[in-house]
Scaffold this motif. Sequence first.
Motif, mmCIF file in Angstrom:
data_model
loop_
_atom_site.group_PDB
_atom_site.id
_atom_site.type_symbol
_atom_site.label_atom_id
_atom_site.label_comp_id
_atom_site.label_asym_id
_atom_site.label_seq_id
_atom_site.Cartn_x
_atom_site.Cartn_y
_atom_site.Cartn_z
ATOM 1 N N PRO A 188 0.936 -1.255 -0.036
ATOM 2 C CA PRO A 188 0.119 0.152 0.147
ATOM 3 C C PRO A 188 1.346 1.368 0.265
ATOM 4 N N LYS A 189 0.330 2.610 -0.896
ATOM 5 C CA LYS A 189 1.280 2.908 -0.851
ATOM 6 C C LYS A 189 0.970 4.122 0.143
ATOM 7 N N ASN A 190 1.751 5.467 0.523
ATOM 8 C CA ASN A 190 0.709 6.188 1.772
ATOM 9 C C ASN A 190 0.918 7.397 0.651
ATOM 10 N N LYS A 191 -0.783 7.185 0.659
ATOM 11 C CA LYS A 191 -1.320 8.616 -0.062
ATOM 12 C C LYS A 191 -2.315 8.989 0.431
ATOM 13 N N THR A 192 -3.116 9.980 0.509
ATOM 14 C CA THR A 192 -4.654 10.478 1.122
ATOM 15 C C THR A 192 -5.196 10.378 -0.127
ATOM 16 N N PHE A 193 -5.976 9.572 -0.308
ATOM 17 C CA PHE A 193 -7.676 9.847 -0.785
ATOM 18 C C PHE A 193 -8.211 11.110 -1.049
ATOM 19 N N MET A 194 -8.914 10.664 0.370
ATOM 20 C CA MET A 194 -9.612 11.952 0.613
ATOM 21 C C MET A 194 -9.056 13.509 1.528
ATOM 22 N N GLN A 195 -8.732 14.160 0.521
ATOM 23 C CA GLN A 195 -7.931 15.514 0.604
ATOM 24 C C GLN A 195 -8.981 16.314 0.604
ATOM 25 N N ASN A 196 -9.801 16.133 -0.241
ATOM 26 C CA ASN A 196 -10.766 17.483 -0.455
ATOM 27 C C ASN A 196 -12.560 16.824 0.100
ATOM 28 N N ASP A 197 -13.370 17.954 0.728
ATOM 29 C CA ASP A 197 -14.736 17.539 1.065
ATOM 30 C C ASP A 197 -15.341 17.362 0.338
ATOM 31 N N GLY A 198 -16.314 16.512 0.326
ATOM 32 C CA GLY A 198 -17.349 15.679 -1.156
ATOM 33 C C GLY A 198 -17.203 14.531 -0.436
ATOM 34 N N ALA A 199 -18.039 13.639 -1.368
ATOM 35 C CA ALA A 199 -18.083 12.230 -1.672
ATOM 36 C C ALA A 199 -17.212 11.740 -1.796
ATOM 37 N N TYR A 200 -17.673 10.231 -1.592
ATOM 38 C CA TYR A 200 -16.008 9.086 -1.902
ATOM 39 C C TYR A 200 -16.513 7.427 -1.987
ATOM 40 N N LEU A 201 -16.580 7.008 -3.056
ATOM 41 C CA LEU A 201 -18.086 5.322 -3.306
ATOM 42 C C LEU A 201 -16.663 5.121 -3.751
ATOM 43 N N ILE A 202 -16.044 3.899 -3.048
ATOM 44 C CA ILE A 202 -15.547 2.873 -2.869
ATOM 45 C C ILE A 202 -16.418 1.080 -3.743
ATOM 46 N N HIS A 203 -15.914 1.250 -4.336
ATOM 47 C CA HIS A 203 -16.242 0.483 -6.074
ATOM 48 C C HIS A 203 -15.597 -0.670 -6.789
ATOM 49 N N SER A 204 -16.668 -2.019 -7.211
ATOM 50 C CA SER A 204 -15.915 -2.732 -7.950
ATOM 51 C C SER A 204 -16.594 -2.436 -9.111
ATOM 52 N N ASP A 205 -15.814 -2.644 -9.646
ATOM 53 C CA ASP A 205 -16.383 -2.839 -11.770
ATOM 54 C C ASP A 205 -17.585 -3.982 -11.736
ATOM 55 N N SER A 206 -16.817 -5.466 -10.691
ATOM 56 C CA SER A 206 -17.698 -6.377 -11.482
ATOM 57 C C SER A 206 -18.888 -6.381 -10.681
ATOM 58 N N CYS A 207 -19.440 -5.084 -8.955
ATOM 59 C CA CYS A 207 -20.470 -5.870 -8.522
ATOM 60 C C CYS A 207 -21.672 -5.278 -8.629
ATOM 61 N N PRO A 208 -22.357 -5.545 -9.103
ATOM 62 C CA PRO A 208 -24.079 -5.479 -9.476
ATOM 63 C C PRO A 208 -24.542 -4.248 -8.729
ATOM 64 N N HIS A 209 -24.159 -4.122 -7.288
ATOM 65 C CA HIS A 209 -24.781 -3.275 -6.522
ATOM 66 C C HIS A 209 -23.876 -2.013 -6.380
#
Length: 282
Positions: A146-167
């Motif tokens: 895992p790289k030591n980086k930040t995904f949620m740097q700004n305010d807003g909505a973040y969706l953790i997902h998978s391309d194969s997941c129907p939901h």
Amino acid sequence: MPFFSRVFLPFLLLIYIAIETYLKLHHSSLCDATGCKLAGELLRFNPIYLNYLGLFFVSVLTLLGYASLKSNLAQRLFFMVLYASIAFETTIIGYQFIVNPEPCVFCLGIFSSLLLIALLARVKDFLFILSIVLAIFLALSTLAIPKNKTFMQNDGAYLIHSDSCPHCKKVKKYLSENHINYTPISVEEASARNVLKFMGIDSIPVLMVKDATEINVYRGDQAIISYYTQKSSSQKNTSSASLEHNSLNVNDTFLKAGAKSDGCALSIVETTPCEDNTSSHE
């Protein structure tokens, strides 16, 4: 030349580490780069203990270097400690290069000094040492670290997902149709998977809504769509029964397990396709 490479240079390295150790004990450092600060976060213990370890082994290296001028046994031990130190430092530096945006300058100084000592102390073995260094770097580069980086740097909505997941597809379709902005984060990202594992989440999709004071987490397509439905109806502060089990305020409480009927099962090691597992829930 033997005295210079086996005694003088190790002694200079010892002074270098001693100065950094002294400065750290007084809340300062020779290295103010971001990489140096991030390097300390990678350790399982206080970084000062790594300095103590370095002081000990370089002290041993210096003493063995002096003794090696008169003893063949001390000479063999000197090179054993030197090569082991290079292998150890190569692993530390290699990991930093992969995980951090930039490596620790202090660690690079130690690494360079050890290589210089090895080069001047025994030139004929230097190519062998370089091959070991390259092999360690290559081995580390093949790992999914895992790289030591930040995904949620700004305010807003973040969706953790998978391309194969129907939901996940259901949620993304809803967000697209309602022109809702969000930042997609693939569950294949090691950092995202670590966050889910830390919070005890074993299914996706997962929505994280960040503002200036808090982060709210919603798991499952029903909870995510319910959140936006309530928000659009000016009922943001009203919680439904299904929403209570799948959302949380990170500042107030820890995540509770929720139903998996509206999400795809997630394996921390490898994402499991959920079409077969969730067909009965469609």
